[in-house]
Design a protein around this motif. Sequence first.
Motif, PDB file in Angstrom:
ATOM      1  N   ALA A  72       8.434   0.091 -13.012  1.00 28.96           N
ATOM      2  CA  ALA A  72       9.099   0.562 -11.790  1.00 28.96           C
ATOM      3  C   ALA A  72       9.357  -0.655 -10.923  1.00 28.96           C
ATOM      4  O   ALA A  72       8.412  -1.304 -10.460  1.00 28.96           O
ATOM      5  N   ILE A  73      10.624  -0.998 -10.724  1.00 25.10           N
ATOM      6  CA  ILE A  73      10.944  -2.180  -9.929  1.00 25.10           C
ATOM      7  C   ILE A  73      11.651  -1.770  -8.644  1.00 25.10           C
ATOM      8  O   ILE A  73      12.428  -0.808  -8.620  1.00 25.10           O
ATOM      9  N   ILE A 128      12.839   1.222 -14.458  1.00 19.88           N
ATOM     10  CA  ILE A 128      13.337   2.226 -13.510  1.00 19.88           C
ATOM     11  C   ILE A 128      13.484   1.520 -12.172  1.00 19.88           C
ATOM     12  O   ILE A 128      12.497   1.207 -11.504  1.00 19.88           O
ATOM     13  N   PRO A 129      14.726   1.228 -11.764  1.00 20.60           N
ATOM     14  CA  PRO A 129      14.934   0.433 -10.555  1.00 20.60           C
ATOM     15  C   PRO A 129      15.184   1.271  -9.304  1.00 20.60           C
ATOM     16  O   PRO A 129      15.772   2.354  -9.364  1.00 20.60           O
ATOM     17  N   GLY A 139       0.808  -1.215   0.000  1.00 20.48           N
ATOM     18  CA  GLY A 139       0.000   0.000   0.000  1.00 20.48           C
ATOM     19  C   GLY A 139       0.838   1.260   0.000  1.00 20.48           C
ATOM     20  O   GLY A 139       1.776   1.402  -0.789  1.00 20.48           O
ATOM     21  N   PRO A 140       0.551   2.214   0.911  1.00 20.92           N
ATOM     22  CA  PRO A 140       1.267   3.484   0.913  1.00 20.92           C
ATOM     23  C   PRO A 140       2.739   3.367   1.289  1.00 20.92           C
ATOM     24  O   PRO A 140       3.509   4.315   1.116  1.00 20.92           O
ATOM     25  N   HIS A 141       3.164   2.226   1.789  1.00 19.95           N
ATOM     26  CA  HIS A 141       4.570   2.025   2.155  1.00 19.95           C
ATOM     27  C   HIS A 141       5.392   1.461   0.996  1.00 19.95           C
ATOM     28  O   HIS A 141       6.587   1.219   1.151  1.00 19.95           O
ATOM     29  N   SER A 142       4.753   1.275  -0.130  1.00 21.61           N
ATOM     30  CA  SER A 142       5.402   0.638  -1.276  1.00 21.61           C
ATOM     31  C   SER A 142       6.281   1.613  -2.056  1.00 21.61           C
ATOM     32  O   SER A 142       5.850   2.709  -2.410  1.00 21.61           O
ATOM     33  N   VAL A 143       7.492   1.184  -2.342  1.00 15.59           N
ATOM     34  CA  VAL A 143       8.390   1.972  -3.177  1.00 15.59           C
ATOM     35  C   VAL A 143       7.972   1.885  -4.635  1.00 15.59           C
ATOM     36  O   VAL A 143       7.938   2.896  -5.352  1.00 15.59           O
ATOM     37  N   SER A 144       7.645   0.688  -5.111  1.00 11.70           N
ATOM     38  CA  SER A 144       7.279   0.544  -6.523  1.00 11.70           C
ATOM     39  C   SER A 144       6.024   1.337  -6.856  1.00 11.70           C
ATOM     40  O   SER A 144       5.915   1.907  -7.959  1.00 11.70           O
ATOM     41  N   ARG A 145       5.082   1.421  -5.920  1.00 10.97           N
ATOM     42  CA  ARG A 145       3.879   2.220  -6.148  1.00 10.97           C
ATOM     43  C   ARG A 145       4.233   3.705  -6.246  1.00 10.97           C
ATOM     44  O   ARG A 145       3.688   4.431  -7.092  1.00 10.97           O
ATOM     45  N   GLN A 146       5.132   4.148  -5.392  1.00  7.55           N
ATOM     46  CA  GLN A 146       5.539   5.552  -5.405  1.00  7.55           C
ATOM     47  C   GLN A 146       6.177   5.913  -6.744  1.00  7.55           C
ATOM     48  O   GLN A 146       5.882   6.962  -7.336  1.00  7.55           O
ATOM     49  N   VAL A 147       7.023   5.023  -7.224  1.00  9.41           N
ATOM     50  CA  VAL A 147       7.732   5.307  -8.474  1.00  9.41           C
ATOM     51  C   VAL A 147       6.800   5.166  -9.675  1.00  9.41           C
ATOM     52  O   VAL A 147       6.848   5.986 -10.605  1.00  9.41           O
ATOM     53  N   ILE A 201      15.316   5.503  -3.706  1.00  4.15           N
ATOM     54  CA  ILE A 201      14.043   6.132  -4.046  1.00  4.15           C
ATOM     55  C   ILE A 201      14.274   7.448  -4.772  1.00  4.15           C
ATOM     56  O   ILE A 201      13.625   7.738  -5.791  1.00  4.15           O
ATOM     57  N   ALA A 202      15.206   8.240  -4.276  1.00  5.94           N
ATOM     58  CA  ALA A 202      15.493   9.526  -4.917  1.00  5.94           C
ATOM     59  C   ALA A 202      15.961   9.328  -6.358  1.00  5.94           C
ATOM     60  O   ALA A 202      15.535  10.054  -7.274  1.00  5.94           O
ATOM     61  N   GLY A 203      16.824   8.352  -6.570  1.00  6.81           N
ATOM     62  CA  GLY A 203      17.316   8.089  -7.920  1.00  6.81           C
ATOM     63  C   GLY A 203      16.218   7.627  -8.858  1.00  6.81           C
ATOM     64  O   GLY A 203      16.142   8.053 -10.019  1.00  6.81           O
ATOM     65  N   ALA A 204      15.341   6.748  -8.356  1.00  6.53           N
ATOM     66  CA  ALA A 204      14.248   6.241  -9.189  1.00  6.53           C
ATOM     67  C   ALA A 204      13.260   7.356  -9.522  1.00  6.53           C
ATOM     68  O   ALA A 204      12.778   7.447 -10.662  1.00  6.53           O
ATOM     69  N   LEU A 205      12.954   8.195  -8.551  1.00  7.67           N
ATOM     70  CA  LEU A 205      12.020   9.297  -8.801  1.00  7.67           C
ATOM     71  C   LEU A 205      12.612  10.296  -9.784  1.00  7.67           C
ATOM     72  O   LEU A 205      11.892  10.844 -10.638  1.00  7.67           O
TER      73      LEU A 205
END
Length: 202
Positions: free
Chosen positions: A135-136, A173-174, A12-20, A189-193
């Motif tokens: 987004a992985i 985008i990893p 859910g909201p804690h997901s990195v792949s969802r954020q990206v 996370i910063a790099g993927a975003l």
Amino acid sequence: MKLLHLDSSVLGPHSVSRQVSAAIVDRLRQATPSLDITYRDLTETPLAHLSGSHLAAAQGAPAPAELAPDLAASAAALDEFLAADIVVIGAPMYNFTIPSQLKAWIDRILVAGKTFSYGANGPQGLAGGKRVIVAISRGGYYGAETPYVAGEHLETYLRWVFGFMGITNVEFIPADGIQVGPEHREKAIAGALQSATSLRAA
């Protein structure tokens, strides 16, 4: 243009792949405000895993009445994929591969006669021309220079699956190393975003 956005993380909201994946879609929406976006959350509304009855029905056997909702869901997932010009997927690594929810979706779109065919020269992809961006997120590091490269069955699997359907230029985008430590997670996370916000528009 039509965009299909899929998420498969159970966090859910804690997901990195969802954020990206959301950042990717936002970038493409800003570039093309008229983009027609369909969203499917594969954990909130999961597709059932394939059953013998489903496969039999797909091969022409009479389908029992109780299978009708499953067949309708399968057809809807396939139609969404076929109609999309762009597909954006949030795909975390779970136990070295994709989430089972994402595998269930792939089982509904990897369909002979629809997204691939077999001929005298072997398999041929029928879904080429789509743009697929994934987004992985991975807890560790699985690059070619690491001792864990043989355990990477997320990106390699998805690259093969979409290539089999004729989509040979999948963009990944990893966000790697998110479980190694807080600093690694923040940097990943910063790099993927950053990669998401600098995607080519079309």
